[in-house]
Write an enzyme that holds these catalytic residues in place. Structure first.
Site, PDB file in Angstrom:
ATOM      1  N   SER A 181       0.853  -1.241  -0.089  1.00 29.04           N
ATOM      2  CA  SER A 181      -0.321  -0.041   0.057  1.00 29.04           C
ATOM      3  C   SER A 181       0.654   1.183   0.175  1.00 29.04           C
ATOM      4  CB  SER A 181      -0.971  -0.092   1.118  1.00 29.04           C
ATOM      5  OG  SER A 181      -0.170  -0.001   2.267  1.00 29.04           O
ATOM      6  N   HIS A 209      -5.626  -4.295  -0.893  1.00 30.94           N
ATOM      7  CA  HIS A 209      -5.903  -3.067  -1.922  1.00 30.94           C
ATOM      8  C   HIS A 209      -5.931  -3.682  -3.338  1.00 30.94           C
ATOM      9  CE1 HIS A 209      -4.805   0.663   0.130  1.00 30.94           C
ATOM     10  NE2 HIS A 209      -4.165  -0.075   1.017  1.00 30.94           N
ATOM     11  N   LYS A 240     -12.015  -0.798   1.563  1.00 31.09           N
ATOM     12  CA  LYS A 240     -11.418   0.050   0.633  1.00 31.09           C
ATOM     13  C   LYS A 240     -12.408   0.331  -0.671  1.00 31.09           C
ATOM     14  CE  LYS A 240      -7.028  -0.465   2.990  1.00 31.09           C
ATOM     15  NZ  LYS A 240      -6.136  -1.303   3.441  1.00 31.09           N
TER      16      LYS A 240
HETATM   17  C1  LIG Z   1      -5.815  -1.426   4.803  1.00 31.05           C
HETATM   18  C2  LIG Z   1      -5.270  -2.940   5.149  1.00 31.05           C
HETATM   19  C3  LIG Z   1      -5.723  -3.685   6.036  1.00 31.05           C
HETATM   20  C4  LIG Z   1      -6.662  -3.328   7.000  1.00 31.05           C
HETATM   21  O1  LIG Z   1      -8.047  -3.349   6.545  1.00 31.05           O
HETATM   22  P1  LIG Z   1      -9.270  -2.741   7.288  1.00 31.05           P
HETATM   23  O2  LIG Z   1     -10.362  -3.256   6.824  1.00 31.05           O
HETATM   24  O3  LIG Z   1      -9.127  -1.290   7.343  1.00 31.05           O
HETATM   25  O4  LIG Z   1      -8.899  -2.947   9.026  1.00 31.05           O
HETATM   26  C5  LIG Z   1      -5.127  -5.080   6.110  1.00 31.05           C
HETATM   27  N1  LIG Z   1      -4.096  -5.261   5.327  1.00 31.05           N
HETATM   28  C6  LIG Z   1      -3.753  -4.715   4.248  1.00 31.05           C
HETATM   29  C7  LIG Z   1      -2.571  -5.001   3.452  1.00 31.05           C
HETATM   30  C8  LIG Z   1      -4.209  -3.400   4.156  1.00 31.05           C
HETATM   31  O5  LIG Z   1      -3.905  -2.604   3.420  1.00 31.05           O
END
Ligand SMILES: *Cc1c(COP(=O)(O)O)cnc(C)c1O
Length: 394
Positions: A181, A209, A240
């Site tokens: 990310s 992502h 996301k």
């Molecule tokens: C954003 C993200 C998470 C966490 O996701 P949430 O639903 O916001 O808790 C977990 N792993 C990765 C790789 C992320 O980018």
């Protein structure tokens, strides 16, 4: 003041001095291309709202309908108080969407990671983890009690070497982010799969992502690389691209059956709410109906990246709609972000410890919500601030 907490004051002062103190902005409008931040209308380049679903009328209607039908709270954990058909239907639909046997939802992607990793490995076992994996993977690994062996970022060769060096183990698990990310690069999943297959090791990918972004119509990294049936555990999030909230674990039915018995955030924390689940279901509907939003996301990202490179910015190694604008030192990145904000563009600087020291950047998140004019506005602001701060030639 009591001296017991004095150290926090010192630490906070240190962060401010190093340009690493994170100030959280207050948002006064729903998510979208333009939002009100600290009372000011700005172009939003920060959010993970890849497809513009966070404030979509269809998702909002679905959430409202679910509230009328099912109320707002789950009232207890699913294993004790039962579960709604909304949740089970969502899980069936997610499994079908991703082309796996079964799926289980969690309150967040973070929880999905701290659920699944300790359910699969423990003391005496070993995890091979990409050095740049997300914090929630790292925490899940630590929580498991298994030995953690970090391999060089996106290096199947180093993974092979680390596996060869690690001779004492019980069970073994390889874990990688799908899309990283902070840089927007993609894990070499086919090569990781080959290593996992050669050594008969479980393979897990966190597609937070990639969900709704990669693959046909946003079906994720496994679809992107056509590795259906080959990745044992897929973790994802609905916070996301799906625009809502909630975590996913997807894979074989056997795995999901086990998680329902052993995954602690499933057993000891209440589920996502009915309106969350209903909105996520609608997101799946929309992704299955049309690839329009995913296509627009990618074309927007291509336009932005090309424009930034033409201006002379370093956009790092991104292969996805995440575009890091590499600046170097954290204070410069902070100053750049501040000046962008003054120019009406909301794009956050990211520094240590989220990224390595000396690798501070502005991270731009492209979205299908942006119009061609929005992209022009963004590029013009970067050009102006970049020239002013001497980052690109005047
Ligand atoms: C954003 C993200 C998470 C966490 O996701 P949430 O639903 O916001 O808790 C977990 N792993 C990765 C790789 C992320 O980018």
């Amino acid at each position: 003041m009591s001296t017991k907490l004095q150290w926090i004051e010192t630490e906070l002062a240190n962060l401010k001095e190093q340009g690493l103190f994170n100030t959280i902005r207050t948002i006064g409008t729903p998510q979208g291309a333009w939002i009100e931040v600290d009372g000011r209308r700005v172009l939003n380049l920060c959010s993970n709202n890849y497809l513009g679903l966070a404030n979509h009328p269809r998702l909002k209607d679905a959430a409202k309908g679910a509230i009328d039908e099912m109320g707002v709270g789950p009232a207890a954990v699913r294993s004790i108080a039962g579960t709604t058909t909304l949740h089970t239907t969502l899980e069936e639909r997610l499994a079908r969407f991703k082309g796996v046997e079964a799926a289980l939802t969690f309150q967040s992607g973070f929880n999905a990671n701290i659920a699944v990793i300790p359910a699969l490995v423990g003391k005496g076992d070993v995890i091979f983890s990409d050095r740049l994996n997300h914090a929630s993977i790292i925490d899940g690994c630590r929580l498991s009690g298994a030995k953690i062996v970090a391999y060089e970022h996106n290096s199947p060769d180093d993974l092979r070497a680390k596996i060869a060096e690690t001779t004492e183990y019980g069970r073994r698990l390889i874990i990688s982010d799908g899309v990283f990310s902070m840089d927007g690069d993609i894990a070499p999943l086919p090569a990781l799969y080959e290593v996992a297959r050669e050594h008969d090791i479980l393979l897990m990918v966190d597609d937070a992502h990639g969900e709704g972004v990669l693959g046909k119509g946003g079906r994720g990294i496994v679809d992107h690389f056509d590795l259906h049936g080959k990745v044992d555990i897929e973790v994802g999030t609905m916070s996301k691209a799906f625009g809502v909230v909630g975590g996913i674990v997807a894979g074989k039915k056997l795995l999901i059956d086990w998680l329902k018995q052993r995954a602690r955030p499933f057993l000891f924390s209440s589920a996502m709410t009915a309106p969350d689940a209903a909105a996520c279901l609608t997101a799946v509907d929309m992704l299955e109906e049309s690839t329009e939003l995913v296509d627009r996301l990618w074309s927007n990202a291509a336009v932005f990246k090309k424009g930034m490179q033409a201006l002379g910015f370093d956009t790092g190694v991104s292969e996805t709609p995440i575009v890091p604008v590499m600046l170097g030192e954290a204070p410069l990145a902070q100053q750049f972000s501040k000046k962008l904000f003054e120019a009406g563009v909301f794009a956050m600087s990211i520094g240590f410890p989220t990224v390595a020291k000396g690798k501070a950047r502005i991270r731009v998140m492209n979205s299908a919500a942006h119009s061609p004019e929005d992209l022009e506005t963004a590029l013009a602001a970067f050009e102006q601030v970049g020239k002013e701060l001497g980052v690109v030639p005047a």
